[in-house]
Design a protein around this motif. Structure first.
Motif, short mmCIF file in Angstrom:
data_model
loop_
_atom_site.label_atom_id
_atom_site.label_comp_id
_atom_site.label_asym_id
_atom_site.label_seq_id
_atom_site.Cartn_x
_atom_site.Cartn_y
_atom_site.Cartn_z
N HIS A 238 21.19 -2.72 26.56
CA HIS A 238 22.55 -3.26 26.68
C HIS A 238 22.85 -3.73 28.11
O HIS A 238 23.37 -4.83 28.31
CB HIS A 238 23.58 -2.21 26.26
CG HIS A 238 23.81 -2.15 24.79
ND1 HIS A 238 25.05 -2.36 24.22
CD2 HIS A 238 22.98 -1.89 23.75
CE1 HIS A 238 24.98 -2.23 22.91
NE2 HIS A 238 23.71 -1.94 22.59
N THR B 130 22.95 -7.70 29.38
CA THR B 130 24.20 -8.15 30.01
C THR B 130 23.93 -8.73 31.39
O THR B 130 24.42 -9.81 31.74
CB THR B 130 25.20 -6.97 30.10
OG1 THR B 130 25.50 -6.53 28.77
CG2 THR B 130 26.47 -7.38 30.81
N GLU C 256 31.95 1.73 31.43
CA GLU C 256 31.62 1.77 30.00
C GLU C 256 30.44 0.83 29.76
O GLU C 256 30.39 -0.28 30.31
CB GLU C 256 32.82 1.32 29.17
CG GLU C 256 34.02 2.25 29.27
CD GLU C 256 33.74 3.63 28.71
OE1 GLU C 256 33.12 3.74 27.63
OE2 GLU C 256 34.15 4.62 29.35
N PRO D 247 28.47 -1.98 28.21
CA PRO D 247 28.88 -3.17 27.46
C PRO D 247 28.36 -3.12 26.02
O PRO D 247 27.19 -2.81 25.79
CB PRO D 247 28.24 -4.33 28.22
CG PRO D 247 27.90 -3.78 29.56
CD PRO D 247 27.69 -2.32 29.39
N GLY D 248 29.22 -3.41 25.10
CA GLY D 248 28.83 -3.46 23.69
C GLY D 248 28.66 -2.11 23.04
O GLY D 248 28.17 -2.03 21.91
N THR E 200 30.47 0.00 21.37
CA THR E 200 31.56 0.37 20.48
C THR E 200 31.10 0.15 19.05
O THR E 200 30.17 -0.64 18.80
CB THR E 200 32.83 -0.48 20.73
OG1 THR E 200 32.56 -1.84 20.34
CG2 THR E 200 33.27 -0.42 22.18
N LYS F 193 32.47 -1.50 16.80
CA LYS F 193 32.69 -2.90 16.44
C LYS F 193 31.56 -3.80 16.94
O LYS F 193 31.21 -4.78 16.31
CB LYS F 193 34.03 -3.36 17.01
CG LYS F 193 34.37 -4.79 16.72
CD LYS F 193 35.69 -5.17 17.36
CE LYS F 193 35.91 -6.66 17.18
NZ LYS F 193 36.77 -7.22 18.18
N ASP F 194 30.98 -3.45 18.11
CA ASP F 194 30.01 -4.31 18.77
C ASP F 194 28.55 -3.96 18.54
O ASP F 194 27.67 -4.78 18.82
CB ASP F 194 30.25 -4.28 20.29
CG ASP F 194 31.62 -4.81 20.67
OD1 ASP F 194 32.21 -5.58 19.91
OD2 ASP F 194 32.10 -4.43 21.77
N CYS F 195 28.26 -2.74 18.08
CA CYS F 195 26.87 -2.27 18.04
C CYS F 195 26.64 -1.41 16.80
O CYS F 195 27.50 -0.61 16.42
CB CYS F 195 26.59 -1.45 19.31
SG CYS F 195 24.94 -0.75 19.38
N TYR G 162 26.14 2.60 18.32
CA TYR G 162 26.77 2.69 19.62
C TYR G 162 26.78 4.08 20.24
O TYR G 162 26.94 4.22 21.45
CB TYR G 162 28.21 2.14 19.57
CG TYR G 162 29.20 3.07 18.92
CD1 TYR G 162 30.06 3.84 19.69
CD2 TYR G 162 29.28 3.19 17.53
CE1 TYR G 162 30.99 4.69 19.11
CE2 TYR G 162 30.19 4.04 16.94
CZ TYR G 162 31.04 4.79 17.73
OH TYR G 162 31.94 5.63 17.15
#
Length: 159
Positions: A57, A61, A115, A117-118, A120, A122-124, A127
Motif C-alpha cells: 500500500h 502510493t 493512516e 492509504p487505502g 479501509t 471500502k478501499d481494500c 484492510y
C-alpha cells in the motif's frame, strides 16, 4: 510445458537486491519487470502477509505519486513466495536505474506515521491485515543492508 524464466533463476544463490526479471514489448514500448528481493530465498524467513500488505500500500502510493516515475508505473506488488516484490515500469531500464527511486520509497515507508492509504473496508479487500511497525523494520533493514551498499552481486542474477 516449458519452465518459465523466473523458475530458472538459482534461488539458492540469490541475494537480496534489485534484478531485471524480464523485458516485454507491447509494440515498440518496453516494459521492464524488476525483482525487488527483500529476503534471501530459502535462507531467511519470508515476510508475513501483514507487512507485505503494508509495504504494498505504501510503496504503490509512493511510486504512483513520484514526479519522475508516476506515469511509468504499471504494477507494484508482492511475490507469492513472500521474499520480495515485483515492479513493472514502462521503459527500458537496468537495475541500477531504480536504486535511488527505491531508496526514496523505503525511506518514505520508514518515516511514515499516518493512516495507511487505502486501509479501509471500502478501499481494500483485507484492510485489517496491516503491520506498519514490521513494514518499517523490514524497510529499514533492506535500505541499510542492501540499497545503501548495493553492488553488482545485488544487481545481476547469479549465473
Amino acid at each position: 510445458m516449458d519452465k518459465i524464466d523466473s523458475f530458472k533463476v538459482d534461488h539458492l544463490n540469490l541475494l537480496p537486491g534489485i534484478y531485471v526479471s524480464r523485458k516485454d514489448f507491447l509494440g515498440t514500448n518496453c516494459l521492464t519487470t524488476f525483482d525487488i528481493r527483500i529476503t534471501r530465498p530459502n535462507f531467511e524467513p519470508v515476510m508475513n502477509t501483514a507487512e507485505i500488505h503494508t509495504i504494498e500500500h505504501l510503496g504503490a502510493t509512493f511510486l504512483r505519486n513520484n514526479s519522475e516515475f508516476k506515469d511509468k508505473v504499471i504494477y507494484f506488488g508482492p511475490m507469492g513466495c513472500r521474499t520480495g516484490f515485483y515492479l513493472i515500469l514502462s521503459g527500458d531500464y537496468k537495475s541500477k536505474d531504480i536504486v535511488e527511486l527505491l531508496k526514496d520509497m523505503f525511506r518514505y515507508i520508514i518515516d511514515y506515521n499516518d493512516e495507511i492509504p487505502g486501509a479501509t473496508a471500502k478501499d481494500c479487500g483485507n484492510y485489517l491485515d496491516m503491520n506498519l511497525s514490521m513494514a518499517k523494520y523490514i524497510s529499514k533493514k533492506y535500505l541499510n543492508d542492501v540499497l545503501n551498499n548495493i553492488n553488482e552481486k545485488n544487481l545481476n542474477y547469479p549465473d
